[in-house]
Design an enzyme around this catalytic site. Structure first.
Site, PDB file in Angstrom:
ATOM      1  N   GLY A 121     -45.933   5.517 -61.633  1.00  0.00           N
ATOM      2  CA  GLY A 121     -45.717   4.841 -62.913  1.00  0.00           C
ATOM      3  C   GLY A 121     -45.379   3.377 -62.706  1.00  0.00           C
ATOM      4  O   GLY A 121     -44.214   2.972 -62.858  1.00  0.00           O
ATOM      5  N   TYR A 122     -46.364   2.590 -62.344  1.00  0.00           N
ATOM      6  CA  TYR A 122     -46.161   1.164 -62.119  1.00  0.00           C
ATOM      7  C   TYR A 122     -46.812   0.326 -63.226  1.00  0.00           C
ATOM      8  O   TYR A 122     -46.155  -0.297 -64.034  1.00  0.00           O
ATOM      9  CB  TYR A 122     -46.735   0.755 -60.759  1.00  0.00           C
ATOM     10  CG  TYR A 122     -45.783   0.900 -59.583  1.00  0.00           C
ATOM     11  CD1 TYR A 122     -44.743   1.824 -59.585  1.00  0.00           C
ATOM     12  CD2 TYR A 122     -45.949   0.126 -58.447  1.00  0.00           C
ATOM     13  CE1 TYR A 122     -43.883   1.951 -58.511  1.00  0.00           C
ATOM     14  CE2 TYR A 122     -45.094   0.248 -57.351  1.00  0.00           C
ATOM     15  CZ  TYR A 122     -44.067   1.162 -57.391  1.00  0.00           C
ATOM     16  OH  TYR A 122     -43.230   1.284 -56.312  1.00  0.00           O
TER      17      TYR A 122
ATOM     18  N   THR B 173     -53.181   7.427 -61.940  1.00  0.00           N
ATOM     19  CA  THR B 173     -54.176   8.239 -61.252  1.00  0.00           C
ATOM     20  C   THR B 173     -53.734   9.696 -61.153  1.00  0.00           C
ATOM     21  O   THR B 173     -52.635   9.991 -60.664  1.00  0.00           O
ATOM     22  CB  THR B 173     -54.440   7.677 -59.850  1.00  0.00           C
ATOM     23  OG1 THR B 173     -54.882   6.316 -59.970  1.00  0.00           O
ATOM     24  CG2 THR B 173     -55.511   8.482 -59.130  1.00  0.00           C
TER      25      THR B 173
ATOM     26  N   GLU C  27     -48.712   1.234 -49.114  1.00  0.00           N
ATOM     27  CA  GLU C  27     -49.945   1.532 -49.840  1.00  0.00           C
ATOM     28  C   GLU C  27     -51.072   0.609 -49.391  1.00  0.00           C
ATOM     29  O   GLU C  27     -52.204   1.043 -49.168  1.00  0.00           O
ATOM     30  CB  GLU C  27     -49.699   1.378 -51.348  1.00  0.00           C
ATOM     31  CG  GLU C  27     -50.945   1.658 -52.185  1.00  0.00           C
ATOM     32  CD  GLU C  27     -50.742   1.389 -53.670  1.00  0.00           C
ATOM     33  OE1 GLU C  27     -51.658   1.707 -54.440  1.00  0.00           O
ATOM     34  OE2 GLU C  27     -49.685   0.833 -54.048  1.00  0.00           O
TER      35      GLU C  27
END
Length: 398
Positions: A127-128, A161, A244
């Site tokens: 949740g960014y 996603t 990431e």
């Protein structure tokens, strides 16, 4: 710095290759190599199978259930998985939130969440991003207000996603509206079954449901789900993004796709001659292969650095930029090689609902969707333009 593999590394690679050859299900491998879409069960079953060897979390230390591999061994593992056509382990729990919990989480959080990530019990999402807060993530507006023994969260996240399958979300929220934007953010762990959460699909151009928008309306999150300190979430977010971006380079996958591209070009004719022998097209492949070799050496340098105890710095941004550029160039050349046949679009074939494409060319059928899907790679994880700014600031001092 020695970029050569040792005899022990070569033996490790042989063992990994033998296990993958013997254990990767043929149907799953075929899906990956044929560019078909994977479903939830595909990812979950592979995670479980890897877990039988303790290989679902290859970057984890032994104390948390990982194999304790060094950076070189993890790099070899990634290469061999990509080569054979193994699906990747979903990163959101294993390689994104887990490192944050290991470094900044409470003892209770580690004890509860890490075993559930390890065995695949919990499916995580990120949740960014928000509408208007993507590359400028620090401008996010989702608000969390402390009320007694919990936070009340209101806001919206987007491009989430596989959020339609998620049990948990690690989420950046604003807990201090009066502070500088980077200093008023906190890192929360949110149960996706909490009342007030609505997940709505975003159907992308390739007719896939991969991403979502998530609405949070008066969502109650226990205080114990705050990771680290309140208003220090930006520090944790940057730590996560470093992990990431390093993984986004995907050199092994690009090497596999280069083999596919060459085979595709070899089977196409231009003036009665294989496209692979056409001087113009072959020069494009050669130029791309040189870029990939340079990228691989850069990855090996980062791996060597990590093996010596230094974490990824601005090099992570370099890998993110060049890795995604190579991935996009590969899909562009695939479409160029196949020509008009790439326009054929058969979602039912991509979903595995029929054995062969209605267009009559199974290799060509996924390429348009594959091309469009990879437009996102230079945007997610921090857009490439933002990564160039990071490099300018951290390396060049601009």
């Amino acid at each position: 710095m020695d970029l050569n593999y040792s005899p022990a590394d070569d033996a490790f690679r042989a063992d990994i290759r033998a296990w993958l050859d013997a254990n990767l299900p043929h149907a799953l491998r075929t899906k990956v190599l044929d560019h078909k879409r994977l479903n939830r069960d595909d990812y979950a079953s592979w995670h479980k199978l890897l877990g039988t060897r303790g290989w679902s979390v290859v970057a984890w230390p032994k104390e948390y259930g990982g194999p304790g591999w060094d950076a070189t061994q993890r790099h070899i593992w990634d290469e061999e998985c990509a080569r054979i056509g193994a699906p990747g382990v979903l990163p959101f729990g294993v390689s994104m939130v887990a490192p944050v919990l290991m470094k900044y989480g409470s003892a209770a959080q580690k004890a509860h969440y890490l075993p559930r990530i390890l065995d695949g019990t919990d499916w995580w999402c990120q949740g960014y991003s928000e509408p208007g807060s993507g590359s400028d993530l620090a401008s996010l507006r989702t608000r969390a207000e402390r009320q007694g023994d919990h936070y009340v969260v209101n806001g919206q996240k987007t491009w989430t996603t596989l959020g339609q399958f998620a049990d948990m979300m690690f989420c950046l929220v604003r807990t201090d509206t009066g502070a500088k934007k980077q200093e008023g953010i906190s890192f929360l762990l949110i149960d996706m079954k909490t009342p007030g959460i609505t997940v709505r699909p975003i159907i992308t151009l390739d007719e896939d449901h991969e991403v979502n928008e998530v609405f949070l309306e008066d969502v109650k999150v226990p205080l114990e789900n705050l990771v680290g300190e309140e208003n220090r979430g930006w520090t944790y977010a940057k730590y996560l993004l470093g992990h990431e971006r390093t993984g986004i380079a995907r050199v092994g996958q690009s090497k596999r796709e280069l083999v596919f591209l060459k085979r595709l070009a070899a089977n196409q004719k231009k003036g009665g001659v294989s496209l692979l022998k056409d001087p113009v097209f072959s020069s494009k492949i050669a130029a791309l292969e040189i870029e990939m070799m340079a990228l691989e050496v850069t990855v090996q340098r980062v791996v060597a650095s990590e093996a010596n105890g230094r974490g990824p710095g601005p090099e992570a941004s370099m890998l993110k930029i060049k890795g995604t550029e190579v991935q996009q160039a590969l899909t562009e050349l695939m479409v160029e090689a196949i020509g008009p046949q790439a326009a054929a679009f058969d979602p039912a074939y991509l979903e595995g609902e029929r054995e062969h494409s209605l267009a009559g060319d199974d290799a060509a059928a996924p390429l348009a969707a594959y091309y469009f899907n990879f437009r996102k790679t230079s945007i997610y994880g921090g857009s490439n333009e933002i990564q160039k700014n990071i490099i300018a600031q951290m390396i060049l001092g601009l």
